[in-house]
Design a protein around this motif. Structure first.
Motif, mmCIF file in Angstrom:
data_model
loop_
_atom_site.group_PDB
_atom_site.id
_atom_site.type_symbol
_atom_site.label_atom_id
_atom_site.label_comp_id
_atom_site.label_asym_id
_atom_site.label_seq_id
_atom_site.Cartn_x
_atom_site.Cartn_y
_atom_site.Cartn_z
ATOM 1 N N ILE A 11 0.862 -1.185 0.000
ATOM 2 C CA ILE A 11 0.000 0.000 0.000
ATOM 3 C C ILE A 11 0.900 1.237 0.000
ATOM 4 O O ILE A 11 1.845 1.331 0.789
ATOM 5 N N GLN A 13 2.215 4.560 1.026
ATOM 6 C CA GLN A 13 2.155 5.398 2.226
ATOM 7 C C GLN A 13 2.143 6.866 1.825
ATOM 8 O O GLN A 13 1.337 7.636 2.313
ATOM 9 N N GLY A 62 -2.633 5.105 0.053
ATOM 10 C CA GLY A 62 -3.698 4.124 0.196
ATOM 11 C C GLY A 62 -3.909 3.261 -1.036
ATOM 12 O O GLY A 62 -4.671 2.302 -0.996
#
Length: 140
Positions: A11, A13, A62
Motif C-alpha cells: 500500500i 504510504q 492508500g
C-alpha cells in the motif's frame, strides 16, 4: 513461468518528488498457514520500501501496488549481507587464532570487530550498492 522478479503487494504510504514509499507486509514461510494462530511461530513484519520512479506523482496514498525486484539483485543483497559477513568472520577468526596464535577470546573479539567493520564499509558504499538493486512499482 519464471519472470526473474520477486514481487510483493503493498500500500502506498506517500509519494514525494521522484520516490514512492510503499508499506509491505513481510511474512515468514509459515505466515500463510491456517494453524498460525495456534502455533505462535508465524512471524509478520511491516516494512517501508522506498521506490524511486519518475511517475511518483501518479501514485496516491492508500493505493494498492506491486513492488518488484530482480531475483539476481536479491541474490546480490543476500550475498553482501550474509555471505560477505560470514567470510570476513571466518577469515578473521582463522587469522587471529590460527596464524597469529591469539587466544580464543581474542579471536572472537577480533572476528566480531571485523564484521562490524565490514558492515561499516557496506554502509559507506550504500549509494553505489543502491544502483545495483533497483525496485519497480506497478499499480494493481
Amino acid at each position: 513461468m519464471d519472470t526473474g522478479i520477486i514481487e510483493h503487494e503493498g500500500i502506498v504510504q506517500c509519494a514525494e518528488k521522484g520516490v514512492v514509499h510503499v508499506k509491505i507486509t513481510s511474512r515468514s514461510a509459515c505466515g500463510a498457514c491456517k494453524a498460525r494462530q495456534a502455533c505462535g511461530m508465524a512471524e509478520t513484519q511491516e516494512k517501508i520500501v522506498v521506490v524511486p520512479t519518475p511517475e511518483a506523482g501518479c501514485y496516491a496514498p492508500g493505493e494498492a501496488v506491486c513492488v518488484g525486484v530482480r531475483k539476481k539483485a536479491g541474490r546480490i543483497a543476500v550475498l553482501l549481507a550474509y555471505g560477505g559477513a560470514l567470510v570476513v568472520l571466518l577469515a578473521a577468526l582463522i587469522l587471529s587464532v590460527g596464524v597469529f596464535g591469539a587466544g580464543e577470546g581474542v579471536g572472537v573479539a577480533v572476528s566480531l570487530a571485523a564484521v562490524v567493520l565490514y558492515y561499516g564499509v557496506l554502509w559507506l558504499c550504500r549509494r553505489r550498492i543502491e544502483h545495483t538493486i533497483q525496485f519497480t512499482i506497478t499499480k494493481i
